[in-house]
Scaffold this motif. Structure first.
Motif, mmCIF file in Angstrom:
data_model
loop_
_atom_site.group_PDB
_atom_site.id
_atom_site.type_symbol
_atom_site.label_atom_id
_atom_site.label_comp_id
_atom_site.label_asym_id
_atom_site.label_seq_id
_atom_site.Cartn_x
_atom_site.Cartn_y
_atom_site.Cartn_z
ATOM 1 N N UNK A 108 -4.651 -13.362 62.999
ATOM 2 C CA UNK A 108 -3.917 -13.935 64.274
ATOM 3 C C UNK A 108 -4.511 -15.463 64.183
ATOM 4 N N UNK A 109 -5.750 -15.693 63.927
ATOM 5 C CA UNK A 109 -6.238 -17.082 63.641
ATOM 6 C C UNK A 109 -5.311 -17.708 62.531
ATOM 7 N N UNK A 110 -5.194 -17.235 61.564
ATOM 8 C CA UNK A 110 -4.629 -17.834 60.314
ATOM 9 C C UNK A 110 -3.070 -18.085 60.631
ATOM 10 N N UNK A 111 -2.568 -17.188 61.462
ATOM 11 C CA UNK A 111 -0.831 -17.542 61.738
ATOM 12 C C UNK A 111 -0.943 -18.427 62.701
ATOM 13 N N UNK A 112 -1.957 -18.614 63.740
ATOM 14 C CA UNK A 112 -1.893 -19.872 64.805
ATOM 15 C C UNK A 112 -2.196 -21.133 63.995
ATOM 16 N N UNK A 113 -2.938 -21.123 63.135
ATOM 17 C CA UNK A 113 -3.159 -22.602 62.543
ATOM 18 C C UNK A 113 -1.940 -22.897 61.504
ATOM 19 N N UNK A 114 -1.568 -21.816 60.761
ATOM 20 C CA UNK A 114 -0.818 -22.132 59.418
ATOM 21 C C UNK A 114 0.592 -22.090 59.967
ATOM 22 N N UNK A 115 0.980 -21.229 60.799
ATOM 23 C CA UNK A 115 2.552 -20.898 61.270
ATOM 24 C C UNK A 115 3.239 -20.208 60.262
ATOM 25 N N UNK A 116 2.633 -19.610 59.183
ATOM 26 C CA UNK A 116 3.368 -18.985 58.424
ATOM 27 C C UNK A 116 2.883 -17.646 58.029
ATOM 28 N N UNK A 117 3.476 -16.365 58.142
ATOM 29 C CA UNK A 117 3.054 -15.096 57.841
ATOM 30 C C UNK A 117 2.685 -15.255 56.533
ATOM 31 N N UNK A 118 3.180 -15.423 55.307
ATOM 32 C CA UNK A 118 2.791 -15.274 53.934
ATOM 33 C C UNK A 118 1.416 -15.988 54.018
ATOM 34 N N UNK A 119 1.315 -17.395 54.322
ATOM 35 C CA UNK A 119 0.197 -18.283 54.252
ATOM 36 C C UNK A 119 -1.160 -17.216 55.008
ATOM 37 N N UNK A 120 -0.914 -16.941 56.169
ATOM 38 C CA UNK A 120 -1.827 -16.261 56.921
ATOM 39 C C UNK A 120 -2.014 -14.552 56.389
ATOM 40 N N UNK A 121 -1.252 -14.109 55.462
ATOM 41 C CA UNK A 121 -1.719 -13.001 54.733
ATOM 42 C C UNK A 121 -2.698 -13.445 53.756
ATOM 43 N N UNK A 122 -2.323 -14.543 53.048
ATOM 44 C CA UNK A 122 -2.961 -14.973 51.848
ATOM 45 C C UNK A 122 -4.531 -15.242 52.500
ATOM 46 N N UNK A 123 -4.420 -15.855 53.633
ATOM 47 C CA UNK A 123 -5.836 -16.324 54.083
ATOM 48 C C UNK A 123 -6.682 -14.966 54.380
ATOM 49 N N UNK A 124 -5.957 -14.092 54.766
ATOM 50 C CA UNK A 124 -6.816 -12.877 55.149
ATOM 51 C C UNK A 124 -7.496 -12.590 53.993
ATOM 52 N N UNK A 125 -6.697 -12.197 52.589
ATOM 53 C CA UNK A 125 -7.128 -11.804 51.621
ATOM 54 C C UNK A 125 -8.521 -12.679 51.247
#
Length: 84
Positions: A18-35
């Motif tokens: 959720x933090x990554x999605x809020x910052x980046x606005x991209x689901x795929x980028x947020x998923x990569x960030x989680x990893x």
């Protein structure tokens, strides 16, 4: 409780996403960030003990925000966003 990656994934992966999605606005980028954050958690030499609860959570949030900032500043991300 030990620094168990399964516990960390179960407890914190949604928050990281959720933090990554809020910052980046991209689901795929947020998923990569989680990893990336979870890999950092596995390989970090200095990390707070998971027993300290809020301190560990704050550390994960800081790592997530820093990863997002790195991605946001990257040339590849800028190229995706601008389409150039």
């Amino acid at each position: 409780m030990e620094n168990n990656i399964e516990y960390i994934v179960e407890q914190y992966s949604d928050m990281i996403f959720r933090i990554a999605l809020a910052y980046l606005g991209s689901v795929s980028e947020a998923e990569d960030t989680v990893s990336e954050v979870l890999m950092t958690c596995l390989t970090a030499r200095k990390k707070p003990d998971i027993k300290s609860g809020e301190h560990f959570k704050a550390w994960l949030i800081k790592v997530t925000v820093n990863k997002c900032r790195d991605i946001f500043r990257s040339a590849a991300f800028k190229k995706k966003v601008t389409g150039g």
